[in-house]
Write an enzyme that holds these catalytic residues in place. Sequence first.
Site, PDB file in Angstrom:
ATOM      1  N   CYS A 382       0.718  -1.159  -0.069  1.00 38.32           N
ATOM      2  CA  CYS A 382       0.111   0.152   0.052  1.00 38.32           C
ATOM      3  C   CYS A 382       1.131   1.274   0.085  1.00 38.32           C
ATOM      4  O   CYS A 382       1.432   1.706  -0.910  1.00 38.32           O
ATOM      5  CB  CYS A 382      -0.962  -0.161   1.196  1.00 38.32           C
ATOM      6  SG  CYS A 382      -2.441   1.006   0.728  1.00 38.32           S
ATOM      7  N   HIS A 508      -3.636  -4.944   0.166  1.00 33.58           N
ATOM      8  CA  HIS A 508      -3.133  -5.587   1.484  1.00 33.58           C
ATOM      9  C   HIS A 508      -3.143  -6.848   1.651  1.00 33.58           C
ATOM     10  O   HIS A 508      -3.885  -7.554   2.053  1.00 33.58           O
ATOM     11  CB  HIS A 508      -3.747  -5.000   2.734  1.00 33.58           C
ATOM     12  CG  HIS A 508      -3.527  -3.734   3.001  1.00 33.58           C
ATOM     13  ND1 HIS A 508      -2.575  -3.018   3.721  1.00 33.58           N
ATOM     14  CD2 HIS A 508      -4.398  -2.328   2.485  1.00 33.58           C
ATOM     15  CE1 HIS A 508      -2.669  -1.867   3.636  1.00 33.58           C
ATOM     16  NE2 HIS A 508      -3.770  -1.282   3.123  1.00 33.58           N
ATOM     17  N   GLU A 510      -1.672  -9.007   3.391  1.00 33.95           N
ATOM     18  CA  GLU A 510      -1.444  -9.564   4.466  1.00 33.95           C
ATOM     19  C   GLU A 510      -2.866  -9.914   5.132  1.00 33.95           C
ATOM     20  O   GLU A 510      -2.756 -10.858   6.188  1.00 33.95           O
ATOM     21  CB  GLU A 510      -0.876  -8.726   5.442  1.00 33.95           C
ATOM     22  CG  GLU A 510      -1.682  -7.378   6.042  1.00 33.95           C
ATOM     23  CD  GLU A 510      -1.207  -6.209   4.932  1.00 33.95           C
ATOM     24  OE1 GLU A 510      -0.928  -6.462   3.734  1.00 33.95           O
ATOM     25  OE2 GLU A 510      -1.290  -5.172   5.392  1.00 33.95           O
TER      26      GLU A 510
HETATM   27  N1  GLN Z   1      -1.845   6.874   2.694  1.00 33.24           N
HETATM   28  C1  GLN Z   1      -2.061   6.300   1.692  1.00 33.24           C
HETATM   29  C2  GLN Z   1      -3.555   6.125   0.862  1.00 33.24           C
HETATM   30  O1  GLN Z   1      -4.196   6.488   1.349  1.00 33.24           O
HETATM   31  C3  GLN Z   1      -1.799   4.471   1.626  1.00 33.24           C
HETATM   32  C4  GLN Z   1      -2.652   3.686   2.647  1.00 33.24           C
HETATM   33  C5  GLN Z   1      -2.280   2.816   3.348  1.00 33.24           C
HETATM   34  O2  GLN Z   1      -1.117   2.288   3.443  1.00 33.24           O
HETATM   35  N2  GLN Z   1      -3.109   1.791   3.941  1.00 33.24           N
HETATM   36  O3  GLN Z   1      -3.533   5.715  -0.250  1.00 33.24           O
END
Ligand code: GLN
Length: 533
Positions: A382, A508, A510
């Site tokens: 992410c 994600h 994970e």
């Molecule tokens: N801050 C980034 C976004 O909002 C990544 C978000 C995250 O890593 N969950 O796109």
Amino acid sequence: MAKFIFVSGGVISSLGKGITSASIGRLLESRGLKVSLMKFDPYINVDPGTMNPYQHGEVYVTEDGAETDLDLGHYERFTHATPAKCNNITTGQIYNAVITKERHGDYLGKTIQVIPHITNEIKERIRKVAQVSGADVIIAEIGGTVGDIESLPFLEAARQFGLDAGRDNVLYVHVTLVPYIKCAEEIKTKPTQHSVGTLREIGIQPDILICRTEKPLSNDLKEKISLFCNVRKEAVIEARDVESIYQIPLVFKEQILDEIILSHFKLICKLSDLKDWEKTVVERALCPKNKVTIALVGKYITLQDAYKSIYESLVHAGIANDTKVEVIKIDPEDIEKEGTKKALKDVSGILVPGGFGYRGIEGKIKAIKFARENKIPFLGLCLGMQCAVLEFARNACGLKEANSTEFKPKTRQPVISLLAEQGGVKDLGGTMRLGAYPCVIKKNTLAHKAYGRILVQERHRHRYEFNNKYRKLLEKKGMVFSGVYQKKDLVEMVELKNHPYFIAVQFHPEFKSRPDCAHPLFREFIKAALNKK
Ligand code: GLN
């Protein structure tokens, strides 16, 4: 009709109610029952999505896009249940619903009270999960510790549930601490007696006690706890500290906890020995042949719960590779101050997790540069992907000012920018791009090799995305855009050629790793790290 198990906690928090609930789920599944697990969180937030990780730990995202408590991650990792929005309820949600109904006039002029209106709303949610999931057994974990003001309505609803559904269909499990007092060289049962006493005051007589302890519980101690707490002796279960959380279902099995539960419910089920779990998960977790060291470069490393699913996914990837994965936690701000060499010189892999806000970003970018240039296996998740793209844009494509509009709204080179759909969003709660979306994988890429498929579903939680305006340039310089959400042409995965393993994803992974089925991206990451070593 479904059966219901309520799991409460006494004496202190962090006793592992979540893992206890998940392990009970696993045990019952092994006997052929379908389970669904719920978590009640007594705080007033509608969900944990807006909370600081230091307050709450990881926010776990479900397939249907709910931002939930991390215990739902344990439920999903231990069982085959797929939790959804309705499996995590908070005080905030309950009051929100009741007040909305009141404003709508649904209560026909009545005075709205905790009992029965709030407790009815809670019970309705439990019945809904039973109905929607079609599970044989619903396991509901009540957050907080018995005696807290906040969790009282949930405990009261659990008490009433026993009355409504009949005591044969409802079982109360209490997780408690039996501390060892070093200077007295004695194990003490008094805190457990008190916490069961408090439960009984609110009308709940526990059927089973799960006793967390450092030392074995002697027969005499079990008898004492049984007598003082009014719980059958065989239902006083010893839960001693273990090396791996995945041993817990086996620990319970040894003490025939499954039989005790089934006989309470008068259920007759097929036999099981949990041998597959023991062989494919526990034995491999406890006696790995190899070892690798991975650096996790994140802002919230001092809190064990902040990256829970990532740590567990690394454990799973270790199991799949017969390897112990040692994680070195590195604060990106230390890299900003002291450079990469000191922090990263002895690691076989570098992982940059998700996150929000500018603090630590430059350190993460430095760590990624180090991984790229020194051919160290790298996995970005992410925000980790967004940082990998910024690093490549700045240092390999000459876009010196490349930035994310999250960190620098007016940047001249917005390589990461706000998702189009986020334009008018004002409220912060539940408004990100959330939950599972399909991703199409390019053939003959690292991603393709890892997944062995070209269509996958992965879970998201973000507001910013890769800006396609820069795709051609980055592609020309060697970045491979290996996964895309086709409907909106959103970049989901990037990777590098001429590198043993450099992959970063907007989602994600994970959240979808299992102890007996490691996520492919983590599995291959650890494999590459082993090779590097
Ligand atoms: N801050 C980034 C976004 O909002 C990544 C978000 C995250 O890593 N969950 O796109």
